[in-house]
Design an enzyme around this catalytic site. Structure first.
Site, PDB file in Angstrom:
ATOM      1  N   TYR A  52       0.820  -1.213   0.000  1.00 42.59           N
ATOM      2  CA  TYR A  52       0.000   0.000   0.000  1.00 42.59           C
ATOM      3  C   TYR A  52       0.857   1.267   0.000  1.00 42.59           C
ATOM      4  O   TYR A  52       1.809   1.405   0.766  1.00 42.59           O
ATOM      5  CB  TYR A  52      -0.913   0.039   1.240  1.00 42.59           C
ATOM      6  N   GLY A  59      -6.080   5.332  -0.179  1.00 37.52           N
ATOM      7  CA  GLY A  59      -7.447   5.326   0.301  1.00 37.52           C
ATOM      8  C   GLY A  59      -8.260   4.259  -0.387  1.00 37.52           C
ATOM      9  O   GLY A  59      -7.882   3.080  -0.407  1.00 37.52           O
TER      10      GLY A  59
END
Length: 505
Positions: A52, A59
């Site tokens: 990530y 998000g």
């Protein structure tokens, strides 16, 4: 020179940098940790691992994979798109604190940012290149994304700064100092904006001002006690030891010291048996505010040295964990607590102001007027204090009890800590003006009673105060006096003031 390690920054050191213009540098060990973390990020990119914020979007876009050829574009787009702050900019001292705190957090070595970028942040601090950062737009999770994006813009030569007393384009200031903008690499944009540094910086500056105000409030209250011939017995040590709160005991001790040689205080039964609560309960009320401020100080000093990035990199990149350290709930609670604690100093101060000006509650001239009736004296000063106190009650409503979902409900609980910190700062400014009004009224009251009968501490404070605000001999535009007294209370460093007082404390 203050050396940052990512682990040991204190509020006193923040004061040194923000107000005493000390320079900062990074410890060699912390830079080595940052470098190792950076090398881990580069391995992740080269191996095309799915992590990530490094090889994915952000998000709700966390499942969108990004080709390694576009990592620079990803970081640049992140900073530009997230720079959505609105409203008036944070005070320059707060923005400078934000830069310092972000550098300190990155020096912990969990964020994967190049040491070069950290060096650029430290250059901004040392050369007083202060980002223009709008105050509104942060939810306080995922960190202070919008404010910190405006900070990050400066590093890439975009956005605006305050520099040498002017507001200008960032690139112009960087060029004047010979600082080259950076091109952000993988994860660096995210590392710069994922954190709680806006709310923490606002909290730090607010706390430093609140701490000074709390001390000043005791000295001002001591002068009011003299102006009202207050009963000193209520401050006797045994009373406060019997309850057991350290902060209450300490507040009573300071007031006893301030008034130790006063000829204006009285004993119980001498004029009256008991004083009103706003005098008699100063140690209990102010002491409780000190308890809250001590709590706030503890939480700020933890957060100032916290890793609030996401994801965090451990074990040389073997572990890259998406967590939630960016969530501002601990600081949100602390800011709401500070709001209540500081507002209460004004609440009780306003009641003391009323006792100073109300002829039904004292034997002084009505409203401390030099010619009651013809001259209104301090009548409307009490109105102003009452208005400020009432406004504080609205601002003191806790921001932390609110939340609203964002990022398509991926980020479905937020702290509102930055709103809390901003409201706390507004309350502090209002409280200072209320205390300034109490100071003006107290000085007038002791002048009527007899300055020669004052305690050494309060007399010295009175004399310094009179250099700012002259005696009320006729009505004038008192707003100027209030603002001047408030500015004085903001700028004097209380430790130096106390050191100048005639009795060692």
């Amino acid at each position: 020179m203050i050396t940052l390690t990512g682990n040991s920054l204190t509020l006193e050191q923040m004061k040194d940098v923000l107000y005493r213009k000390k320079k900062v540098n990074a410890s060699e060990k912390s830079m080595e940790a940052a470098q190792k973390s950076r090398e881990a990020v580069e391995r992740i990119v080269s191996e095309s691992r799915v992590v990530y914020g490094i090889t994915t979007g952000f998000g709700k876009f966390s499942d969108v994979l990004i080709d390694k050829d576009h990592v620079q574009d990803l970081q640049l787009n992140l900073i530009r798109s997230h720079a959505c702050g609105v409203g008036e900019p944070f005070p320059e001292v707060v923005a400078k604190a934000m830069v310092l705190l972000r550098a300190n957090a990155l020096l912990k070595g969990y964020s994967g940012i190049r040491p070069l970028v950290i060096e650029k942040l430290l250059e901004l601090v040392n050369k007083d290149i202060i980002p223009v950062i709008p105050q509104q737009g942060s939810l306080g999770a995922s960190g202070d994304l919008a404010p910190l994006s405006h900070l990050a813009l400066v590093l890439i030569g975009e956005g605006e700064v305050f520099y040498k007393g002017k507001r200008m384009e960032s690139l112009e200031a960087l060029q004047q100092e010979g600082i080259l903008p950076v091109t952000l690499e993988a994860k660096e944009g995210l590392a710069l904006i994922n954190g709680t540094q806006a709310m923490t910086a606002m909290g730090v500056v607010g706390y430093l001002e609140a701490e000074q105000l709390a001390h000043e409030s005791e000295l001002i209250a001591s002068m009011t006690i003299e102006g009202l011939n207050g009963i000193i017995d209520a401050f006797t040590e045994e009373v406060h030891v019997a309850r057991g709160y350290k902060q209450q005991i300490d507040t009573a001790a300071r007031i006893r010291r301030y008034l130790s040689d006063s000829l204006l205080t009285t004993q119980q039964g001498e004029i009256r048996v008991q004083d009103a609560y706003s005098l008699r309960c100063i140690p209990q009320v102010h002491g409780a505010s000190w308890q809250a401020l001590d709590y706030v100080k503890e939480k700020l000093e933890i957060e100032m040295n916290a890793a609030t990035d996401n994801p965090l990199i451990f074990d040389n990149g073997e572990k890259v964990i998406s967590g939630g350290n960016f969530h501002g709930q601990p600081i949100a609670f602390a800011m709401d607590f500070m709001k209540i604690a500081v507002a209460e100093l004004a609440n009780i101060s306003e009641r003391r102001i009323e006792r100073l000006v109300n002829p039904q509650l004292n034997d002084l001239p009505p409203f401390l007027s030099p010619e009651p009736g013809l001259q209104s004296g301090a009548m409307i000063m009490q109105y102003a204090a009452a208005a400020l106190v009432s406004e504080n009650k609205t601002l003191a409503h806790p921001a932390s009890v609110d939340s609203i979902p964002s990022s398509a409900n991926q980020e479905d609980h937020v702290s509102m800590g930055t709103i809390g910190s901003r409201h706390a700062y507004q309350i502090i400014q209002n409280v200072r003006r209320v205390l300034a009004i109490e100071l003006i009224c107290a000085m007038q009251a002791v002048e009527i009673r007899g300055v020669d009968k004052m305690a050494c501490h309060t007399k010295m404070f009175y004399e310094k105060g009179r250099e700012q605000v002259p005696s009320i001999t006729k009505d004038r535009i008192f707003s100027k006096d209030i603002e001047k007294a408030a500015e004085w209370l903001k700028t004097i460093e209380f430790s130096k003031l106390v050191a100048s007082l005639p009795i060692e404390y």
